[in-house]
Design a protein around this motif. Structure first.
Motif, mmCIF file in Angstrom:
data_model
loop_
_atom_site.group_PDB
_atom_site.id
_atom_site.type_symbol
_atom_site.label_atom_id
_atom_site.label_comp_id
_atom_site.label_asym_id
_atom_site.label_seq_id
_atom_site.Cartn_x
_atom_site.Cartn_y
_atom_site.Cartn_z
ATOM 1 N N GLU A 21 0.825 -1.211 0.000
ATOM 2 C CA GLU A 21 0.000 0.000 0.000
ATOM 3 C C GLU A 21 0.860 1.261 0.000
ATOM 4 N N GLU A 22 1.911 1.246 0.803
ATOM 5 C CA GLU A 22 2.810 2.397 0.850
ATOM 6 C C GLU A 22 3.545 2.549 -0.488
ATOM 7 N N ALA A 23 4.026 1.443 -1.043
ATOM 8 C CA ALA A 23 4.716 1.483 -2.337
ATOM 9 C C ALA A 23 3.792 2.013 -3.427
ATOM 10 N N PHE A 24 2.540 1.559 -3.453
ATOM 11 C CA PHE A 24 1.579 2.009 -4.456
ATOM 12 C C PHE A 24 1.335 3.509 -4.326
ATOM 13 N N SER A 25 1.152 3.978 -3.111
ATOM 14 C CA SER A 25 0.895 5.399 -2.877
ATOM 15 C C SER A 25 2.058 6.262 -3.361
ATOM 16 N N VAL A 26 3.281 5.882 -3.012
ATOM 17 C CA VAL A 26 4.462 6.639 -3.421
ATOM 18 C C VAL A 26 4.652 6.564 -4.933
ATOM 19 N N MET A 27 4.477 5.362 -5.499
ATOM 20 C CA MET A 27 4.653 5.196 -6.940
ATOM 21 C C MET A 27 3.652 6.041 -7.717
ATOM 22 N N LEU A 28 2.412 6.038 -7.276
ATOM 23 C CA LEU A 28 1.398 6.824 -7.964
ATOM 24 C C LEU A 28 1.694 8.319 -7.845
ATOM 25 N N SER A 35 5.897 12.051 -14.508
ATOM 26 C CA SER A 35 5.723 11.461 -15.838
ATOM 27 C C SER A 35 4.838 12.342 -16.694
ATOM 28 N N LEU A 36 5.189 12.471 -17.964
ATOM 29 C CA LEU A 36 4.392 13.287 -18.872
ATOM 30 C C LEU A 36 2.964 12.773 -18.981
ATOM 31 N N ASP A 37 2.788 11.462 -18.847
ATOM 32 C CA ASP A 37 1.443 10.885 -18.927
ATOM 33 C C ASP A 37 0.836 10.635 -17.549
ATOM 34 N N GLY A 38 1.421 11.215 -16.505
ATOM 35 C CA GLY A 38 0.860 11.073 -15.159
ATOM 36 C C GLY A 38 -0.593 11.509 -15.137
ATOM 37 N N ARG A 39 -1.407 10.852 -14.366
ATOM 38 C CA ARG A 39 -2.850 11.084 -14.229
ATOM 39 C C ARG A 39 -3.654 10.579 -15.428
ATOM 40 N N ASP A 40 -2.994 10.042 -16.427
ATOM 41 C CA ASP A 40 -3.674 9.444 -17.568
ATOM 42 C C ASP A 40 -4.123 8.033 -17.170
ATOM 43 N N PRO A 41 -5.303 7.576 -17.609
ATOM 44 C CA PRO A 41 -5.752 6.234 -17.249
ATOM 45 C C PRO A 41 -4.756 5.136 -17.631
ATOM 46 N N ASN A 42 -4.090 5.269 -18.766
ATOM 47 C CA ASN A 42 -3.103 4.255 -19.156
ATOM 48 C C ASN A 42 -1.902 4.255 -18.220
ATOM 49 N N SER A 43 -1.516 5.420 -17.756
ATOM 50 C CA SER A 43 -0.416 5.535 -16.814
ATOM 51 C C SER A 43 -0.798 4.892 -15.478
ATOM 52 N N PHE A 44 -2.005 5.168 -15.027
ATOM 53 C CA PHE A 44 -2.493 4.566 -13.779
ATOM 54 C C PHE A 44 -2.513 3.046 -13.909
ATOM 55 N N ALA A 45 -2.966 2.546 -15.051
ATOM 56 C CA ALA A 45 -2.997 1.097 -15.272
ATOM 57 C C ALA A 45 -1.586 0.521 -15.275
ATOM 58 N N GLY A 46 -0.607 1.263 -15.799
ATOM 59 C CA GLY A 46 0.781 0.812 -15.780
ATOM 60 C C GLY A 46 1.314 0.683 -14.366
ATOM 61 N N VAL A 47 0.962 1.624 -13.504
ATOM 62 C CA VAL A 47 1.359 1.542 -12.099
ATOM 63 C C VAL A 47 0.661 0.351 -11.444
ATOM 64 N N ALA A 48 -0.629 0.199 -11.685
ATOM 65 C CA ALA A 48 -1.381 -0.913 -11.086
ATOM 66 C C ALA A 48 -0.866 -2.261 -11.577
ATOM 67 N N TRP A 49 -0.373 -2.333 -12.829
ATOM 68 C CA TRP A 49 0.176 -3.577 -13.348
ATOM 69 C C TRP A 49 1.332 -4.068 -12.488
ATOM 70 N N CYS A 50 2.126 -3.130 -11.968
ATOM 71 C CA CYS A 50 3.261 -3.503 -11.120
ATOM 72 C C CYS A 50 2.814 -4.310 -9.909
ATOM 73 N N PHE A 51 1.569 -4.153 -9.526
ATOM 74 C CA PHE A 51 1.025 -4.838 -8.352
ATOM 75 C C PHE A 51 0.125 -6.013 -8.732
ATOM 76 N N GLY A 52 0.128 -6.388 -10.006
ATOM 77 C CA GLY A 52 -0.596 -7.568 -10.439
ATOM 78 C C GLY A 52 -1.886 -7.332 -11.192
ATOM 79 N N MET A 53 -2.326 -6.085 -11.331
ATOM 80 C CA MET A 53 -3.562 -5.822 -12.061
ATOM 81 C C MET A 53 -3.377 -6.179 -13.539
ATOM 82 N N HIS A 54 -4.319 -6.866 -14.114
ATOM 83 C CA HIS A 54 -4.293 -7.288 -15.524
ATOM 84 C C HIS A 54 -3.135 -8.237 -15.828
ATOM 85 N N ASP A 55 -2.642 -8.922 -14.837
ATOM 86 C CA ASP A 55 -1.547 -9.870 -15.033
ATOM 87 C C ASP A 55 -1.925 -11.176 -14.337
#
Length: 96
Positions: A21-28, A35-55
């Motif tokens: 939870e702490e890692a996700f908060s800091v990473m986001l 990141s130039l695409d920060g706050r973009d839905p695709n960027s958010f999904a890329g961060v969430a992928w690191c934690f197993g979303m869509h994998d």
């Protein structure tokens, strides 16, 4: 940031914090701020992928649990780091 670099960076951050939870908060926060695409839905999904979303679940590992692990050897095998660094460090690219 290139998506493959975001994924590698994100996987490293998971190991550096006391909880996912702490890692996700800091990473986001960092992704959205720098990141130039920060706050973009695709960027958010890329961060969430690191934690197993869509994998798919992976083998159970210390720290990562069932989340897929990513190491430097895999990064070098699948990503041309030299070309990436040449592009982001090209003259005039980062001038203010």
């Amino acid at each position: 940031m290139h998506n493959y670099m975001r994924m590698y960076w994100g996987k490293r951050l998971i190991a550096w914090f006391a909880s996912p939870e702490e890692a996700f908060s800091v990473m986001l926060y960092l992704n959205n701020k720098y990141s130039l695409d920060g706050r973009d839905p695709n960027s958010f999904a890329g961060v969430a992928w690191c934690f197993g979303m869509h994998d798919r679940p992976w083998m159970n590992r210390e720290i990562y649990g069932m989340v897929r692990y990513m190491n430097m050897a895999g990064l070098k095998r699948k990503f041309d780091m030299g070309a990436y660094l040449a592009k982001v460090n090209a003259p005039g690219r980062n001038d203010a």
